[in-house]
Design a protein around this motif. Sequence first.
Motif, PDB file in Angstrom:
ATOM      1  N   TRP A 113       0.813  -1.218   0.000  1.00  0.00           N
ATOM      2  CA  TRP A 113       0.000   0.000   0.000  1.00  0.00           C
ATOM      3  C   TRP A 113       0.845   1.265   0.000  1.00  0.00           C
ATOM      4  O   TRP A 113       0.301   2.360  -0.002  1.00  0.00           O
ATOM      5  CB  TRP A 113      -0.947  -0.008   1.210  1.00  0.00           C
TER       6      TRP A 113
ATOM      7  N   THR B 260       0.983   1.336   7.080  1.00  0.00           N
ATOM      8  CA  THR B 260       0.233   0.116   7.366  1.00  0.00           C
ATOM      9  C   THR B 260       0.783  -1.105   6.649  1.00  0.00           C
ATOM     10  O   THR B 260       0.295  -2.217   6.862  1.00  0.00           O
ATOM     11  CB  THR B 260      -1.241   0.305   6.990  1.00  0.00           C
ATOM     12  N   ASP B 261       1.802  -0.947   5.806  1.00  0.00           N
ATOM     13  CA  ASP B 261       2.478  -2.110   5.247  1.00  0.00           C
ATOM     14  C   ASP B 261       3.254  -2.864   6.324  1.00  0.00           C
ATOM     15  O   ASP B 261       3.556  -4.051   6.145  1.00  0.00           O
ATOM     16  CB  ASP B 261       3.438  -1.686   4.128  1.00  0.00           C
TER      17      ASP B 261
ATOM     18  N   PRO C  76       3.371  -5.057   9.307  1.00  0.00           N
ATOM     19  CA  PRO C  76       2.333  -5.940   9.854  1.00  0.00           C
ATOM     20  C   PRO C  76       1.854  -5.480  11.229  1.00  0.00           C
ATOM     21  O   PRO C  76       2.653  -5.192  12.123  1.00  0.00           O
ATOM     22  CB  PRO C  76       3.043  -7.299   9.936  1.00  0.00           C
ATOM     23  N   GLY C  77       0.539  -5.405  11.377  1.00  0.00           N
ATOM     24  CA  GLY C  77      -0.071  -5.045  12.651  1.00  0.00           C
ATOM     25  C   GLY C  77      -0.378  -3.576  12.822  1.00  0.00           C
ATOM     26  O   GLY C  77      -1.181  -3.206  13.682  1.00  0.00           O
ATOM     27  N   VAL C  78       0.231  -2.700  12.027  1.00  0.00           N
ATOM     28  CA  VAL C  78       0.025  -1.261  12.197  1.00  0.00           C
ATOM     29  C   VAL C  78      -1.362  -0.874  11.696  1.00  0.00           C
ATOM     30  O   VAL C  78      -1.787  -1.282  10.608  1.00  0.00           O
ATOM     31  CB  VAL C  78       1.100  -0.448  11.465  1.00  0.00           C
ATOM     32  N   GLU C  79      -2.056  -0.045  12.471  1.00  0.00           N
ATOM     33  CA  GLU C  79      -3.365   0.473  12.095  1.00  0.00           C
ATOM     34  C   GLU C  79      -3.362   1.994  12.208  1.00  0.00           C
ATOM     35  O   GLU C  79      -2.745   2.557  13.119  1.00  0.00           O
ATOM     36  CB  GLU C  79      -4.458  -0.109  12.998  1.00  0.00           C
TER      37      GLU C  79
ATOM     38  N   GLY D 104      -1.751  -2.366  16.593  1.00  0.00           N
ATOM     39  CA  GLY D 104      -3.194  -2.462  16.489  1.00  0.00           C
ATOM     40  C   GLY D 104      -3.868  -2.286  17.837  1.00  0.00           C
ATOM     41  O   GLY D 104      -3.211  -2.158  18.876  1.00  0.00           O
TER      42      GLY D 104
ATOM     43  N   SER E  35      -5.867  -1.450   9.076  1.00  0.00           N
ATOM     44  CA  SER E  35      -4.753  -1.656   8.168  1.00  0.00           C
ATOM     45  C   SER E  35      -5.215  -1.308   6.758  1.00  0.00           C
ATOM     46  O   SER E  35      -6.318  -0.811   6.555  1.00  0.00           O
ATOM     47  CB  SER E  35      -4.273  -3.101   8.259  1.00  0.00           C
ATOM     48  N   GLY E  36      -4.364  -1.534   5.772  1.00  0.00           N
ATOM     49  CA  GLY E  36      -4.751  -1.285   4.390  1.00  0.00           C
ATOM     50  C   GLY E  36      -4.391   0.107   3.920  1.00  0.00           C
ATOM     51  O   GLY E  36      -3.592   0.812   4.552  1.00  0.00           O
TER      52      GLY E  36
ATOM     53  N   SER F 246       6.104   3.781   2.398  1.00  0.00           N
ATOM     54  CA  SER F 246       6.844   2.680   3.019  1.00  0.00           C
ATOM     55  C   SER F 246       7.948   2.204   2.086  1.00  0.00           C
ATOM     56  O   SER F 246       7.945   2.484   0.882  1.00  0.00           O
ATOM     57  CB  SER F 246       5.907   1.510   3.342  1.00  0.00           C
TER      58      SER F 246
END
Length: 387
Positions: free
Chosen positions: A25, A29-30, A32-35, A63, A165-166, A192
């Motif tokens: 993306w 948020t790429d 892992p786990g980040v929101e 998250g 995420s996303g 990122s």
Amino acid sequence: MTATPHPHVRARDLGVPFDGTPGRWNAITDVPGVEVGYATIVEGAPGDDLVARTGVTAILPRGREGAGIPCAAGIHSLNGNGELTGRSWIEESGSLTLPIGITNSHAVGAVHTGIDRWAHEVHPGLAAEWMLPVVGETWDGYLNQINAGHVRPEHAILAIESAASGPVAEGNVGGGTGMNCYGFKGGSGTASRVVAFGDETHTVGVFLQANFGSRYELRLAGAPLGRETAAPNPYEDLEWFVRDGARARVRAGSGSVIGIVVTDAPLLPGQCEALARRVPLGLARTGTSGSHFSGDIFLACSTGNAGAFTSNIPTGAVGDDPYETARYVPWGRIDPYFEAVVQATEEAVANALVGARDMVGRDGHANVALPHHEVRAAFGGRADTAA
């Protein structure tokens, strides 16, 4: 209201070239786990008594469910004409546990309270000890009636609860709603980079609340767009100083930038601080010289080593296994992560500018977005993108 991610034009769509390999993306948020979540507050017409052009951004490194699990963390301040709460504890313990909030300069207290309330409701065990939320700010008083108390604790909770995420919305959203950058409309931006490490792959994500720089300084990939633009620059027009009189509190180059770096590479707190020190190098690629009137503060954290860097009040004896352990990227192999921070920071600035839209705020104050057609003309970008 809550801003949800939506398709929008980004700097690469207009042909701006960047170094490095982005994640799926091309966003924080790429990792892992980040929101990331937003509460965007746009209320009142320009002639109304109360005009809101502001909001809250929430960044959750692990998250919502992972709040309370420490991340190694470090801070760097290029210029301290700004605020980032919780900094003393990060410098002392090298760890970060709660969601990160970003808002306007006079709403730090409300967002701090909101994060406390959210943690008390959702993670009562964590809240039973002590909480030192991290809240950063930049000044949106040109477009927003900053002393009107528009941001309330519930907006911080809304931003946290909406975090996902996303893809990440950019420009006039969340804490970046009323911000200006390089004399154009600014705001929220992210990018990122992927870093290969032996048989593993790590991601470095950067999020900026961009509210800094003078128009003439702006460069994208070396092109002096700030000096060559035909766009008006009402933000740096001194006539509004005269009209506002004693209420005028901004000048060209002022405003501040908050930068958040998150990576899943296992790092020590001192290495996180070293990553945070590289954010200004990415900003410099876009032209800024770091105005005295700009608070430029950066935080970097690592989601590697889950279970380490804890600091809980002991409830029993040391026991048979009293030590925490952590692995980390050797210092001699950390340069690719520095490079990733610089590259992602440069692109995050461009994405904030390209994602922003024209805005009119308090007392008729207005600012214009960076014209997409000028960017396309400079770099030969796709002609089918939105203006």
